[in-house]
Design a protein around this motif. Structure first.
Motif, PDB file in Angstrom:
ATOM      1  N   VAL A 185       0.864  -1.174   0.000  1.00 19.46           N
ATOM      2  CA  VAL A 185       0.000   0.000   0.000  1.00 19.46           C
ATOM      3  C   VAL A 185       0.901   1.223   0.000  1.00 19.46           C
ATOM      4  N   LEU A 186       0.734   2.082  -1.005  1.00 18.72           N
ATOM      5  CA  LEU A 186       1.567   3.267  -1.148  1.00 18.72           C
ATOM      6  C   LEU A 186       0.865   4.479  -0.537  1.00 18.72           C
ATOM      7  N   GLN A 187       1.671   5.408  -0.045  1.00 18.11           N
ATOM      8  CA  GLN A 187       1.137   6.605   0.608  1.00 18.11           C
ATOM      9  C   GLN A 187       1.774   7.850   0.009  1.00 18.11           C
ATOM     10  N   HIS A 188       0.961   8.853  -0.227  1.00 14.73           N
ATOM     11  CA  HIS A 188       1.463  10.119  -0.768  1.00 14.73           C
ATOM     12  C   HIS A 188       2.473  10.721   0.199  1.00 14.73           C
ATOM     13  N   PRO A 189       3.571  11.256  -0.299  1.00 10.78           N
ATOM     14  CA  PRO A 189       4.610  11.789   0.602  1.00 10.78           C
ATOM     15  C   PRO A 189       4.166  13.021   1.384  1.00 10.78           C
ATOM     16  N   ASP A 190       3.151  13.733   0.887  1.00 10.58           N
ATOM     17  CA  ASP A 190       2.710  14.967   1.551  1.00 10.58           C
ATOM     18  C   ASP A 190       1.347  14.838   2.226  1.00 10.58           C
ATOM     19  N   TYR A 191       0.525  13.911   1.769  1.00 14.67           N
ATOM     20  CA  TYR A 191      -0.830  13.772   2.299  1.00 14.67           C
ATOM     21  C   TYR A 191      -1.011  12.340   2.808  1.00 14.67           C
ATOM     22  N   PRO A 192      -0.836  12.091   4.107  1.00 14.21           N
ATOM     23  CA  PRO A 192      -0.841  10.723   4.645  1.00 14.21           C
ATOM     24  C   PRO A 192      -2.148   9.972   4.411  1.00 14.21           C
ATOM     25  N   TRP A 193      -3.249  10.691   4.268  1.00 12.47           N
ATOM     26  CA  TRP A 193      -4.543  10.045   4.060  1.00 12.47           C
ATOM     27  C   TRP A 193      -4.742   9.603   2.608  1.00 12.47           C
ATOM     28  N   MET A 194      -3.842   9.972   1.738  1.00  9.87           N
ATOM     29  CA  MET A 194      -3.977   9.658   0.310  1.00  9.87           C
ATOM     30  C   MET A 194      -3.135   8.425  -0.008  1.00  9.87           C
ATOM     31  N   ARG A 195      -3.799   7.314  -0.292  1.00  6.54           N
ATOM     32  CA  ARG A 195      -3.114   6.039  -0.448  1.00  6.54           C
ATOM     33  C   ARG A 195      -3.531   5.354  -1.750  1.00  6.54           C
ATOM     34  N   ALA A 196      -2.754   4.351  -2.133  1.00  7.56           N
ATOM     35  CA  ALA A 196      -3.061   3.639  -3.373  1.00  7.56           C
ATOM     36  C   ALA A 196      -2.508   2.227  -3.318  1.00  7.56           C
ATOM     37  N   VAL A 228      -7.517   6.401 -11.383  1.00  8.15           N
ATOM     38  CA  VAL A 228      -6.173   6.375 -11.966  1.00  8.15           C
ATOM     39  C   VAL A 228      -5.429   7.674 -11.681  1.00  8.15           C
ATOM     40  N   GLN A 229      -6.098   8.815 -11.766  1.00 11.75           N
ATOM     41  CA  GLN A 229      -5.439  10.087 -11.442  1.00 11.75           C
ATOM     42  C   GLN A 229      -4.999  10.102  -9.976  1.00 11.75           C
ATOM     43  N   HIS A 230      -5.782   9.491  -9.110  1.00  6.27           N
ATOM     44  CA  HIS A 230      -5.398   9.354  -7.702  1.00  6.27           C
ATOM     45  C   HIS A 230      -4.108   8.530  -7.594  1.00  6.27           C
ATOM     46  N   GLN A 231      -4.020   7.444  -8.350  1.00  6.21           N
ATOM     47  CA  GLN A 231      -2.812   6.615  -8.344  1.00  6.21           C
ATOM     48  C   GLN A 231      -1.605   7.395  -8.848  1.00  6.21           C
ATOM     49  N   LEU A 232      -1.802   8.174  -9.902  1.00  9.22           N
ATOM     50  CA  LEU A 232      -0.698   8.975 -10.444  1.00  9.22           C
ATOM     51  C   LEU A 232      -0.275  10.049  -9.448  1.00  9.22           C
ATOM     52  N   ALA A 233      -1.248  10.591  -8.709  1.00  9.22           N
ATOM     53  CA  ALA A 233      -0.914  11.594  -7.701  1.00  9.22           C
ATOM     54  C   ALA A 233      -0.074  10.989  -6.584  1.00  9.22           C
ATOM     55  N   VAL A 234      -0.453   9.808  -6.114  1.00  9.65           N
ATOM     56  CA  VAL A 234       0.261   9.165  -5.013  1.00  9.65           C
ATOM     57  C   VAL A 234       1.669   8.753  -5.441  1.00  9.65           C
ATOM     58  N   THR A 235       1.782   8.184  -6.638  1.00 11.71           N
ATOM     59  CA  THR A 235       3.068   7.632  -7.086  1.00 11.71           C
ATOM     60  C   THR A 235       3.977   8.657  -7.736  1.00 11.71           C
ATOM     61  N   GLY A 236       3.420   9.780  -8.196  1.00 14.06           N
ATOM     62  CA  GLY A 236       4.218  10.752  -8.921  1.00 14.06           C
ATOM     63  C   GLY A 236       4.491  10.363 -10.360  1.00 14.06           C
ATOM     64  N   LYS A 237       3.836   9.319 -10.852  1.00 11.45           N
ATOM     65  CA  LYS A 237       4.084   8.838 -12.211  1.00 11.45           C
ATOM     66  C   LYS A 237       3.357   9.701 -13.231  1.00 11.45           C
ATOM     67  N   ARG A 238       3.750   9.500 -14.514  1.00 16.23           N
ATOM     68  CA  ARG A 238       3.246  10.361 -15.583  1.00 16.23           C
ATOM     69  C   ARG A 238       2.048   9.796 -16.324  1.00 16.23           C
ATOM     70  N   ALA A 239       1.925   8.480 -16.418  1.00 12.40           N
ATOM     71  CA  ALA A 239       0.831   7.906 -17.207  1.00 12.40           C
ATOM     72  C   ALA A 239       0.542   6.492 -16.747  1.00 12.40           C
ATOM     73  N   ALA A 240      -0.680   6.055 -17.019  1.00 13.41           N
ATOM     74  CA  ALA A 240      -1.101   4.696 -16.698  1.00 13.41           C
ATOM     75  C   ALA A 240      -1.939   4.150 -17.840  1.00 13.41           C
ATOM     76  N   ASP A 241      -1.859   2.857 -18.045  1.00 10.45           N
ATOM     77  CA  ASP A 241      -2.740   2.181 -18.979  1.00 10.45           C
ATOM     78  C   ASP A 241      -3.859   1.499 -18.198  1.00 10.45           C
ATOM     79  N   VAL A 242      -5.060   1.569 -18.736  1.00  5.58           N
ATOM     80  CA  VAL A 242      -6.203   0.856 -18.174  1.00  5.58           C
ATOM     81  C   VAL A 242      -6.572  -0.241 -19.162  1.00  5.58           C
ATOM     82  N   ALA A 243      -6.405  -1.492 -18.739  1.00 10.90           N
ATOM     83  CA  ALA A 243      -6.759  -2.635 -19.578  1.00 10.90           C
ATOM     84  C   ALA A 243      -8.053  -3.227 -19.047  1.00 10.90           C
TER      85      ALA A 243
END
Length: 337
Positions: A113-124, A164-179
């Motif tokens: 379970v990943l956690q946003h570095p600035d917002y502890p309540w934001m997880r993915a 998915v945007q929530h996941q990108l926010a938590v991870t700092g990544k640029r893009a995701a594929d949805v299959a």
């Protein structure tokens, strides 16, 4: 007006920090997993947290996060196969494997379970990480049955885009594929690019929802079936008391609006019945009528059968008693003026 979470020129806006690994998921049992979920807003909660999930309201999600939701029944493999979540979990590895086969991208599990570095309540909790691809870093696997496939006809549904945007926010990544596997036989792949403006709005709205959780304050009901379920679960019985709201100007305005809306609905319902009967009367015994703008049908359903409970209770009362089970009552909302 939505306020930006970070200033446009700040370092955080250009170089997102990597997420924190909150907890490993391999060894978590079901109760531990549910406890972790209660501690923050996961990516699957994102749309509900901002009021845009068609299946779950903010109020029902708030009940889960504050421990007020009815306990989930224990897993039963003989019943789980009726649940979309069961099939989604079962088919996730297959969807991921076929995504790799189609795109050539290698993927792997993160198992944390990943956690946003600035917002502890934001997880993915990420389905898969895409390895070695310059243009995409995450993979979200979905399945949609025959009845739900229409949601994907115009691309990724809004509530999944927010996930998915929530996941990108938590991870700092640029893009995701949805299959997504549609109807068990058609795999479609959609690209979701990081949207900084949307993420900023998402963070503000999620933080607002998490404030309701932290202050143990209910978010407003939104008129959905989910909110109705939540209210019935929160207040299953009435106390027999009377609440005097004659001096409450806000609730007084709400009541006036309710009465006015009901009057409009009653008028339109009566008009609808009259228009429908006019067409039925003109059709007579015809089964179908065709118009320039569409068509209507007026057909007899198949004959059925019903149980004569009155006669059964009179002639076989012992059978009725043996198979009678208590039925809990429910609260009815009646308006009097």
């Amino acid at each position: 007006m939505v306020r930006p979470v970070v200033s446009p020129g700040s370092e955080a806006s250009t170089r997102p920090r990597p997420p924190l690994r909150l907890v490993k998921t391999q060894d978590l049992d079901r109760d531990q997993w549910l406890q972790v979920r209660k501690g923050g807003i996961g990516s699957s909660d994102a749309a509900a947290a901002v009021g845009l999930n068609p299946y779950q309201s903010q109020l029902e999600l708030w009940m889960e996060k504050t421990g007020r939701a009815p306990p989930a029944p224990p897993r039963d493999e003989s019943e789980d196969d009726l649940s979309p979540m069961y099939w989604g979990s079962l088919l996730e590895p297959i969807v991921a494997a076929h995504y790799s086969r189609r795109t050539g991208n290698r993927v792997r599990r993160i198992n944390a379970v990943l956690q946003h570095p600035d917002y502890p309540w934001m997880r993915a909790n990420i389905d898969r990480e895409v390895m070695g691809a310059a243009d995409v870093q995450l993979l979200e696997c979905k399945t949609a049955g025959i009845q739900g496939a229409w949601l994907w006809r115009d691309g990724v549904p809004e509530y999944v885009q927010l996930q998915v945007q929530h996941q990108l926010a938590v991870t700092g990544k640029r893009a995701a594929d949805v299959a997504v596997l549609l109807g068990g036989q058609e795999l479609q792949v959609f690209r979701v690019e990081r949207d900084e403006e949307l993420i900023a709005q998402l963070i503000v709205l999620e933080r607002e929802f998490w404030g309701f959780v932290e202050h143990d304050q209910q978010p407003p009901a939104d008129g959905s079936e989910s909110a109705d379920r939540a209210l019935r679960a929160l207040y299953p019985r009435d106390a027999g008391t009377t609440l005097d709201l004659r001096q409450d100007l806000v609730m007084g305005a709400v009541f006036s609006d309710l009465v006015a809306v009901r009057e409009v609905l009653a008028t339109h319902t009566a008009l609808e019945a009259q228009l429908k009967q006019s067409i039925q009367q003109r059709m007579g015994d015809a089964s179908r009528a065709v118009f320039n703008g569409g068509e209507v049908s007026f057909k007899r359903s198949k004959d059925g059968s019903t149980l004569d409970t009155t006669r059964l209770a009179k002639e076989q009362p012992e059978i009725v008693r043996a198979y009678t089970v208590p039925k809990p009552g429910s609260r009815r909302f009646l308006v009097q003026i």
